[in-house]
Design a protein around this motif. Structure first.
Motif, PDB file in Angstrom:
ATOM      1  N   LEU A  39     -46.735 -42.486  -4.574  1.00 58.46           N
ATOM      2  CA  LEU A  39     -47.306 -41.150  -4.711  1.00 58.46           C
ATOM      3  C   LEU A  39     -46.824 -40.495  -6.000  1.00 58.46           C
ATOM      4  O   LEU A  39     -47.592 -39.790  -6.671  1.00 58.46           O
ATOM      5  CB  LEU A  39     -46.917 -40.299  -3.506  1.00 58.46           C
ATOM      6  CG  LEU A  39     -47.402 -38.853  -3.508  1.00 58.46           C
ATOM      7  CD1 LEU A  39     -48.920 -38.780  -3.571  1.00 58.46           C
ATOM      8  CD2 LEU A  39     -46.879 -38.104  -2.285  1.00 58.46           C
ATOM      9  N   ALA A  40     -45.575 -40.725  -6.361  1.00 57.24           N
ATOM     10  CA  ALA A  40     -45.034 -40.130  -7.584  1.00 57.24           C
ATOM     11  C   ALA A  40     -45.833 -40.564  -8.808  1.00 57.24           C
ATOM     12  O   ALA A  40     -46.138 -39.752  -9.691  1.00 57.24           O
ATOM     13  CB  ALA A  40     -43.563 -40.513  -7.738  1.00 57.24           C
ATOM     14  N   ASP A  41     -46.198 -41.842  -8.870  1.00 54.49           N
ATOM     15  CA  ASP A  41     -46.975 -42.330 -10.008  1.00 54.49           C
ATOM     16  C   ASP A  41     -48.382 -41.737 -10.012  1.00 54.49           C
ATOM     17  O   ASP A  41     -48.935 -41.426 -11.074  1.00 54.49           O
ATOM     18  CB  ASP A  41     -47.049 -43.854  -9.981  1.00 54.49           C
ATOM     19  CG  ASP A  41     -45.730 -44.515 -10.349  1.00 54.49           C
ATOM     20  OD1 ASP A  41     -44.859 -43.817 -10.913  1.00 54.49           O
ATOM     21  OD2 ASP A  41     -45.561 -45.715 -10.061  1.00 54.49           O
ATOM     22  N   ALA A  42     -48.968 -41.586  -8.830  1.00 50.80           N
ATOM     23  CA  ALA A  42     -50.311 -41.009  -8.748  1.00 50.80           C
ATOM     24  C   ALA A  42     -50.311 -39.561  -9.221  1.00 50.80           C
ATOM     25  O   ALA A  42     -51.184 -39.137  -9.986  1.00 50.80           O
ATOM     26  CB  ALA A  42     -50.829 -41.107  -7.318  1.00 50.80           C
ATOM     27  N   ILE A  43     -49.318 -38.793  -8.778  1.00 52.38           N
ATOM     28  CA  ILE A  43     -49.218 -37.396  -9.214  1.00 52.38           C
ATOM     29  C   ILE A  43     -48.913 -37.331 -10.707  1.00 52.38           C
ATOM     30  O   ILE A  43     -49.463 -36.500 -11.437  1.00 52.38           O
ATOM     31  CB  ILE A  43     -48.142 -36.662  -8.394  1.00 52.38           C
ATOM     32  CG1 ILE A  43     -48.622 -36.495  -6.948  1.00 52.38           C
ATOM     33  CG2 ILE A  43     -47.809 -35.307  -9.006  1.00 52.38           C
ATOM     34  CD1 ILE A  43     -47.586 -35.903  -6.021  1.00 52.38           C
ATOM     35  N   GLY A  44     -48.056 -38.234 -11.174  1.00 49.51           N
ATOM     36  CA  GLY A  44     -47.732 -38.272 -12.594  1.00 49.51           C
ATOM     37  C   GLY A  44     -48.945 -38.553 -13.461  1.00 49.51           C
ATOM     38  O   GLY A  44     -49.057 -38.043 -14.581  1.00 49.51           O
ATOM     39  N   ASP A  48     -50.786 -32.520 -16.222  1.00 55.58           N
ATOM     40  CA  ASP A  48     -51.058 -31.088 -16.213  1.00 55.58           C
ATOM     41  C   ASP A  48     -52.535 -30.797 -15.960  1.00 55.58           C
ATOM     42  O   ASP A  48     -52.984 -29.668 -16.138  1.00 55.58           O
ATOM     43  CB  ASP A  48     -50.629 -30.460 -17.541  1.00 55.58           C
ATOM     44  CG  ASP A  48     -50.394 -28.965 -17.413  1.00 55.58           C
ATOM     45  OD1 ASP A  48     -49.840 -28.542 -16.378  1.00 55.58           O
ATOM     46  OD2 ASP A  48     -50.784 -28.213 -18.330  1.00 55.58           O
ATOM     47  N   GLY A  49     -53.266 -31.819 -15.523  1.00 48.92           N
ATOM     48  CA  GLY A  49     -54.683 -31.646 -15.234  1.00 48.92           C
ATOM     49  C   GLY A  49     -54.934 -31.288 -13.786  1.00 48.92           C
ATOM     50  O   GLY A  49     -54.100 -30.677 -13.117  1.00 48.92           O
ATOM     51  N   LYS A  50     -56.093 -31.701 -13.308  1.00 47.97           N
ATOM     52  CA  LYS A  50     -56.497 -31.405 -11.937  1.00 47.97           C
ATOM     53  C   LYS A  50     -57.000 -32.685 -11.296  1.00 47.97           C
ATOM     54  O   LYS A  50     -57.806 -33.407 -11.893  1.00 47.97           O
ATOM     55  CB  LYS A  50     -57.597 -30.345 -11.926  1.00 47.97           C
ATOM     56  CG  LYS A  50     -58.048 -29.912 -10.546  1.00 47.97           C
ATOM     57  CD  LYS A  50     -59.082 -28.791 -10.650  1.00 47.97           C
ATOM     58  CE  LYS A  50     -59.524 -28.319  -9.270  1.00 47.97           C
ATOM     59  NZ  LYS A  50     -60.511 -27.206  -9.364  1.00 47.97           N
ATOM     60  N   GLY A  51     -56.516 -32.990 -10.086  1.00 45.21           N
ATOM     61  CA  GLY A  51     -56.942 -34.223  -9.446  1.00 45.21           C
ATOM     62  C   GLY A  51     -56.579 -34.277  -7.982  1.00 45.21           C
ATOM     63  O   GLY A  51     -55.801 -33.460  -7.482  1.00 45.21           O
ATOM     64  N   THR A  52     -57.149 -35.279  -7.298  1.00 44.71           N
ATOM     65  CA  THR A  52     -56.938 -35.472  -5.865  1.00 44.71           C
ATOM     66  C   THR A  52     -56.404 -36.867  -5.607  1.00 44.71           C
ATOM     67  O   THR A  52     -56.979 -37.857  -6.078  1.00 44.71           O
ATOM     68  CB  THR A  52     -58.258 -35.286  -5.091  1.00 44.71           C
ATOM     69  OG1 THR A  52     -58.720 -33.945  -5.272  1.00 44.71           O
ATOM     70  CG2 THR A  52     -58.062 -35.560  -3.605  1.00 44.71           C
ATOM     71  N   VAL A  53     -55.307 -36.940  -4.858  1.00 45.28           N
ATOM     72  CA  VAL A  53     -54.727 -38.213  -4.440  1.00 45.28           C
ATOM     73  C   VAL A  53     -55.107 -38.449  -2.986  1.00 45.28           C
ATOM     74  O   VAL A  53     -54.780 -37.639  -2.113  1.00 45.28           O
ATOM     75  CB  VAL A  53     -53.194 -38.211  -4.584  1.00 45.28           C
ATOM     76  CG1 VAL A  53     -52.624 -39.560  -4.148  1.00 45.28           C
ATOM     77  CG2 VAL A  53     -52.782 -37.888  -6.009  1.00 45.28           C
ATOM     78  N   ILE A  54     -55.808 -39.551  -2.736  1.00 45.49           N
ATOM     79  CA  ILE A  54     -56.157 -39.933  -1.366  1.00 45.49           C
ATOM     80  C   ILE A  54     -55.093 -40.899  -0.855  1.00 45.49           C
ATOM     81  O   ILE A  54     -54.804 -41.916  -1.500  1.00 45.49           O
ATOM     82  CB  ILE A  54     -57.543 -40.602  -1.303  1.00 45.49           C
ATOM     83  CG1 ILE A  54     -58.612 -39.676  -1.898  1.00 45.49           C
ATOM     84  CG2 ILE A  54     -57.888 -40.971   0.136  1.00 45.49           C
ATOM     85  CD1 ILE A  54     -58.777 -38.361  -1.178  1.00 45.49           C
ATOM     86  N   VAL A  55     -54.514 -40.581   0.304  1.00 46.21           N
ATOM     87  CA  VAL A  55     -53.418 -41.376   0.861  1.00 46.21           C
ATOM     88  C   VAL A  55     -53.947 -42.236   2.003  1.00 46.21           C
ATOM     89  O   VAL A  55     -54.488 -41.718   2.988  1.00 46.21           O
ATOM     90  CB  VAL A  55     -52.281 -40.471   1.367  1.00 46.21           C
ATOM     91  CG1 VAL A  55     -51.099 -41.315   1.834  1.00 46.21           C
ATOM     92  CG2 VAL A  55     -51.848 -39.491   0.279  1.00 46.21           C
ATOM     93  N   ALA A  56     -53.787 -43.545   1.868  1.00 43.41           N
ATOM     94  CA  ALA A  56     -54.243 -44.473   2.902  1.00 43.41           C
ATOM     95  C   ALA A  56     -53.354 -44.365   4.139  1.00 43.41           C
ATOM     96  O   ALA A  56     -52.199 -43.932   4.057  1.00 43.41           O
ATOM     97  CB  ALA A  56     -54.219 -45.900   2.363  1.00 43.41           C
ATOM     98  N   PRO A  57     -53.859 -44.761   5.307  1.00 44.54           N
ATOM     99  CA  PRO A  57     -53.019 -44.756   6.508  1.00 44.54           C
ATOM    100  C   PRO A  57     -51.761 -45.601   6.323  1.00 44.54           C
ATOM    101  O   PRO A  57     -51.793 -46.653   5.677  1.00 44.54           O
ATOM    102  CB  PRO A  57     -53.944 -45.366   7.570  1.00 44.54           C
ATOM    103  CG  PRO A  57     -55.325 -45.052   7.097  1.00 44.54           C
ATOM    104  CD  PRO A  57     -55.256 -45.156   5.600  1.00 44.54           C
ATOM    105  N   GLY A  58     -50.658 -45.117   6.867  1.00 49.96           N
ATOM    106  CA  GLY A  58     -49.408 -45.854   6.767  1.00 49.96           C
ATOM    107  C   GLY A  58     -48.215 -44.934   6.877  1.00 49.96           C
ATOM    108  O   GLY A  58     -48.348 -43.709   6.874  1.00 49.96           O
TER     109      GLY A  58
END
Length: 312
Positions: A39-44, A48-58
């Motif tokens: 998750l840290a890499d996805a947020i990184g 400073d932009g705008k985005g959505t991280v979808i988290v798979a079940p787990g």
């Protein structure tokens, strides 16, 4: 036979490699489909932009820090993504200091730190919106710092087995909101507290509406709602049940017990239901006001032994 065995091993290795390459990453950016192992890499990657991280079940034993941007962290299926026991910066599973963060459908559990404030979410800066999420078995659900221009919105979420008052440390609470502009908590559930208040807020304005505060399974808990420095806004349509095992049963709602910073004369408290578990009858006060502000207390359904208000 030896040649056949070798061919089978090579074939199996190729198949396993191909499967590994095609397996979906647990964290995916909705905007471009790019996958990440953490998750840290996805947020990184959002930066400073705008985005959505979808988290798979787990179940994930990892944490993340957001240092900028506007980030949404959303479970692919609500309630299927669990962040379990891992803390960043000795603070929380998510440490947030961007412009805005939206959390949707996640579970946070088993979070503890040496200072007793282990949280699912620690908001240090920016706006926060939380929905359809569960915080459980931790020292604190959500803890925020001071950002007087920020808003915090919580909807359709559950806060269970949170809070503590031990180890000679300051108490932790189900939710503890610092000095922000506005707090909204709607259609959420608080239950089985382990100490402290269910909802503690220093926000200047509040909208606490249509929630359930069920203290029947609580242990050494205090107030349902603590407006530590007063607030304007409303507390409307909530159901509150006080349990037997209380550290402080004297009030359900408090106004400015730690000093008046906000005018509470425009605070409306009405349409709530408050009582006790079967077998308990106390002279608790529904609204304990520590100021001379005249809080607007309308019609509420209270247990017969309760006092409507008092000045402390």
């Amino acid at each position: 036979m030896r040649i056949l065995s070798t061919l089978l091993l090579v074939s199996a290795a190729i198949t396993a490699s191909a499967f590994a390459q095609s397996a979906p990453a647990p964290f995916t950016l909705a905007e471009n489909g790019r996958g990440f192992a953490s998750l840290a890499d996805a947020i990184g990657a959002i930066g400073d932009g705008k985005g959505t991280v979808i988290v798979a079940p787990g179940t994930y034993r990892q944490c993340a820090v957001q240092n900028g941007g506007e980030v949404t962290i959303k479970a692919a299926t609500p309630g299927s993504a669990i962040f379990d026991g891992t803390i960043c910066e000795e603070k929380a599973a998510l440490v947030l200091r961007g412009r805005a963060t939206m959390v949707d459908g996640l579970i946070f559990q088993n979070l503890r730190v040496p200072d007793g404030n282990g949280s699912g979410i620690r908001l240090e800066k920016g706006n926060l919106s939380v929905s359809n999420s569960l915080f459980r078995n931790s020292e604190e659900g959500i803890l925020t710092g001071e950002d007087r221009g920020a808003t915090v919105q919580i909807d359709k979420s559950t806060f269970r087995h949170l809070g503590r008052c031990d180890r000679d440390l300051d108490c932790a609470h189900g939710i503890y909101i610092g000095r922000v502009a506005r707090l909204s908590v709607t259609r959420s559930r608080f239950d089985q507290g382990d100490g402290g208040h269910y909802l503690k807020s220093r926000a200047a304005q509040v909208d606490i509406r249509d929630n359930s505060f069920d203290d029947s399974g609580g242990h050494l808990t205090n107030y349902m709602i603590d407006l530590s420095n007063g607030a304007s806004g409303q507390i409307v349509g909530n159901d509150m049940v006080q349990g037997k095992d209380k550290d402080n049963w004297s009030a359900f709602i408090t106004v400015a017990p730690e000093g008046r910073e906000n005018d509470s004369s425009a605070l409306v408290i009405e349409g709530n239901k408050a009582g006790f578990v079967p077998g308990v009858e106390r002279s608790s006060t529904f609204v304990a006001n520590f100021t001379d502000d005249v809080v607007r207390i309308g019609q509420n359904q209270l247990a017969p032994s309760m006092k409507i208000k008092d000045r402390r």
